[in-house]
Design an enzyme around this catalytic site. Structure first.
Site, short mmCIF file in Angstrom:
data_model
loop_
_atom_site.label_atom_id
_atom_site.label_comp_id
_atom_site.label_asym_id
_atom_site.label_seq_id
_atom_site.Cartn_x
_atom_site.Cartn_y
_atom_site.Cartn_z
N ASP A 3 19.59 24.07 -20.31
CA ASP A 3 19.40 25.52 -20.24
C ASP A 3 18.40 25.93 -19.16
O ASP A 3 17.46 25.18 -18.87
CB ASP A 3 18.93 26.02 -21.62
CG ASP A 3 19.09 27.52 -21.78
OD1 ASP A 3 19.96 28.11 -21.09
OD2 ASP A 3 18.34 28.11 -22.57
N ASN A 29 29.92 30.87 -24.67
CA ASN A 29 29.71 31.18 -23.25
C ASN A 29 30.90 31.90 -22.60
O ASN A 29 30.77 32.43 -21.49
CB ASN A 29 29.37 29.91 -22.45
CG ASN A 29 27.97 29.38 -22.69
OD1 ASN A 29 27.72 28.17 -22.63
ND2 ASN A 29 27.01 30.26 -22.97
C1 IPE Z 1 23.39 26.98 -24.70
O1 IPE Z 1 22.70 27.79 -23.82
C2 IPE Z 1 24.67 26.53 -24.10
C3 IPE Z 1 24.57 25.58 -22.98
C4 IPE Z 1 23.48 25.13 -22.46
C5 IPE Z 1 25.83 25.12 -22.45
P1 IPE Z 1 22.84 29.37 -23.86
O2 IPE Z 1 22.03 29.89 -22.74
O3 IPE Z 1 24.26 29.76 -23.89
O4 IPE Z 1 22.18 29.72 -25.27
P2 IPE Z 1 21.59 31.10 -25.78
O5 IPE Z 1 22.62 32.15 -25.50
O6 IPE Z 1 20.34 31.34 -25.03
O7 IPE Z 1 21.34 30.88 -27.24
C1 IPE Z 2 22.58 27.01 -19.04
O1 IPE Z 2 21.88 27.87 -18.24
C2 IPE Z 2 23.97 26.74 -18.53
C3 IPE Z 2 25.04 27.27 -19.39
C4 IPE Z 2 24.87 27.92 -20.50
C5 IPE Z 2 26.37 27.04 -18.93
P1 IPE Z 2 21.93 29.44 -18.47
O2 IPE Z 2 22.99 30.00 -17.60
O3 IPE Z 2 22.05 29.76 -19.91
O4 IPE Z 2 20.51 29.85 -17.94
P2 IPE Z 2 19.55 30.99 -18.51
O5 IPE Z 2 19.32 30.68 -19.95
O6 IPE Z 2 20.27 32.29 -18.31
O7 IPE Z 2 18.32 30.87 -17.69
MG MG Z 3 20.65 30.05 -21.36
#
Ligand code: IPE
Ligand code: IPE
Ligand code: MG
Length: 251
Positions: A27, A75
């Site tokens: 993340d 997602n």
């Molecule tokens: C979890 O991260 C999913 C992945 C890293 C693939 P998210 O960024 O989607 O999680 P939330 O929305 O902050 O809970």
């Molecule tokens: C995690 O990074 C990757 C996926 C969920 C695919 P994010 O895209 O959630 O990054 P933040 O949380 O917005 O910084």
């Molecule tokens: Mg995230």
């Protein structure tokens, strides 16, 4: 493999125990991109480099299984161009990394509802699984279109089908039976659940399997994550006392 992580083992204290199964919620790509004045997709491209580093580092440290959360069932709610960009990035990365996985004796498996993914990505996942099936080094479990609740629902459906066909009695349904119908039943439960990016939540990741995982949340954003951060997380894991409901060990 391109980036050398040699001597990573030497950075761990001698009596340090390396977790058999590490699960990572990768993340922080979006926030990293924002900090650098880039698009979210560019953040995911940079995150891919961290993924490469960490796969290499885990293999070097002798981790037996590494589960990486790449795309959650939730997602899909992101903007269309980010979703399609991620699908392309995952497919392209896996194609480009496949020879390294084969050479590194890494067995690749993918977990999630794959029938809902673009067909070319489904083919790439199947090909990577097939071409690494005989590897007996680390198992790399990539979670795509994965939801912890969906995984439990799918397992319950499979069990219900077996009950309906008379193959299984309801009273035979226990934790082992349900566990056997999860996406990757051959893997031990994760010992360490690692979340970079600082969020104190599990976001529907491996809900059944993390029952007794040690959770380490680190502020570092995924694109900045290095082998040294992994070493730091393993050291923190080693400071934990795992009890599994028992009383603390006597000194
Ligand atoms: C979890 O991260 C999913 C992945 C890293 C693939 P998210 O960024 O989607 O999680 P939330 O929305 O902050 O809970
Ligand atoms: C995690 O990074 C990757 C996926 C969920 C695919 P994010 O895209 O959630 O990054 P933040 O949380 O917005 O910084
Ligand atoms: Mg995230």
């Amino acid at each position: 493999m391109s980036q050398s992580t040699s001597n990573l083992k030497d950075k761990l204290p001698p009596d340090c125990q390396v977790p058999a199964h590490i699960a990572i919620i990768m993340d922080g790509n979006g926030r990293w991109a924002q900090q650098h004045g880039l698009s979210r997709l560019e953040g995911h491209f940079e995150g891919r480099k961290a993924t490469h580093r960490v796969v290499e580092a885990c293999a070097e440290l002798g981790v037996q299984a590494l589960s990486l959360y790449a795309f959650s069932a939730e997602n899909w709610a992101r903007p269309g161009d980010e979703v399609s960009g991620l699908m392309t990035l995952i497919e392209q990365s896996l194609r480009e990394e496949l020879d390294d996985l084969i050479g590194g004796d890494i067995r690749f498996i993918a977990s999630g509802r794959h029938e809902e993914l673009p067909e070319s990505l489904q083919r790439t996942l199947s090909e990577a699984e097939a071409r690494t099936v005989d590897n007996d080094g680390m198992v790399l479990n990539l979670l795509i279109n994965y939801g912890g609740r969906a995984e439990i629902v799918d397992a319950v459906r499979a069990l219900a089908g077996r009950v309906q066909s008379g193959e299984l009695a309801p009273e035979d349904i226990d934790e082992a039976a349900l566990g056997a119908h999860l996406y990757a039943p051959e893997l031990p439960d994760p010992d360490l659940l690692l979340r970079p990016g600082g969020e104190m939540r599990v976001s529907n990741f491996l809900l059944w399997e993390i029952a007794y995982a040690e959770i380490v949340v680190m502020p570092v954003l995924w694109p900045d994550f290095t082998g040294d951060h992994l070493v730091e997380a393993i050291e923190e894991y080693n400071e934990r006392q795992r009890r599994f409901g028992r009383v603390p060990d006597a000194e």
